[in-house]
Design a protein around this motif. Sequence first.
Motif, PDB file in Angstrom:
ATOM      1  N   GLY A  71      39.131  44.019  39.614  1.00 46.34           N
ATOM      2  CA  GLY A  71      40.292  43.213  39.455  1.00 46.34           C
ATOM      3  C   GLY A  71      40.521  42.073  40.548  1.00 46.34           C
ATOM      4  N   ILE A  72      40.240  42.740  41.518  1.00 50.55           N
ATOM      5  CA  ILE A  72      40.395  41.905  43.004  1.00 50.55           C
ATOM      6  C   ILE A  72      39.209  40.924  42.929  1.00 50.55           C
ATOM      7  N   LEU A  73      37.881  41.482  42.509  1.00 47.50           N
ATOM      8  CA  LEU A  73      36.754  40.677  42.557  1.00 47.50           C
ATOM      9  C   LEU A  73      36.831  39.502  41.665  1.00 47.50           C
ATOM     10  N   THR A  74      37.322  39.901  40.382  1.00 52.21           N
ATOM     11  CA  THR A  74      37.271  38.812  39.400  1.00 52.21           C
ATOM     12  C   THR A  74      38.522  38.016  39.797  1.00 52.21           C
ATOM     13  N   LEU A  75      39.667  38.230  40.177  1.00 48.48           N
ATOM     14  CA  LEU A  75      40.569  37.163  40.839  1.00 48.48           C
ATOM     15  C   LEU A  75      39.997  36.144  41.851  1.00 48.48           C
TER      16      LEU A  75
END
Length: 346
Positions: A71-75
């Motif tokens: 999720g952090i990488l995608t954000l």
Amino acid sequence: MIISPQWLTVALKIAASVVFLRAYLKSSRKSALFLSFGWISSIPVSPIGMGSNPEVECIFTGTAVAFTLLGILTLIEEEGGRKSPKAMHLTLPTLPALYGIIEASLGGSCTGTYVTSGVLLLIAGVVFTELMSTYYRRNATLFGAVLGISGIASMLHPVAYENGLLTPNVVMYTSLLMATMTAYAYYSVIYSRHFLELENLASMRGTETVVSGSSIVSEKDFKEISARLDGYPALAFLRNSTPMNGWISYRISTVQGPNVIPPTAMYRITETANMYLLEMERMGNKGIIIIEAVEFLKLYNDFRSVVKMLATLRDSVLIHDGALIIVTEKDIWDEGEWNILLRTLG
């Protein structure tokens, strides 16, 4: 009836899962979906005293951290407009999940899963704070700090608990505290106006007075324009001025730091501006680019290179129906340079 901290933690995780899943449905941003999955996966990781076994703890701890990292990488990708290398997608989120599966199959403790997850969460917190402060400001700092604290707690938990330094009661209340802090930090980012793109709808007022195309304005006129763009996600490359709320700002400076572009790296201005214009057009909003430090750029580059860069930006904003605002004063330039600027940007 007093609810135990174990069940409060579980209830908080369920609520967070629903809240962030709702954010995904509102924004269609996959980062919110992955973070929601992270909370869902963490529900079976029960605090001490709720009947969880090591195998379940290992697998779901690794899975929860894997979804969180994804999720952090995608954000970061959603905001930066660039895809990360596939190898990063395959390795970073996979590591904690893989450790969890291996330790579950061995039937031992989850020490490796906790330590690996903690290290990756700590790194993710530092990276998130540095890269996302431009977009989320203090909320990014809070998010990154909580990730870092969670990472440290994850690394220390198995060592401290297995050596008797932590009692079951301390673990239960610490789990509740960490879950509460993390949920609040996530909420401050995921439900921010920027993430949900509400600011792009609510702050359209004032943008109708910014004419599409390119223009040269004085410092005095720029102050008036800035006030009208307060809260709007304009892209600003500034030298001296303070950015308004909602601006995506970069500082043009020779001193290194976060969100700083050296005057000799004009290609970064062009690249950032193009990604910004594409994203604003995708959202149906006008992209507004502000460059305050043109004369400063000329000190480190020849005048022809600066004009070429401005001409490229002008063409880009015309293609995407955006606006380019150049802030400078006529008396700074000699007559020939000023006339070239007027012809180039007119």
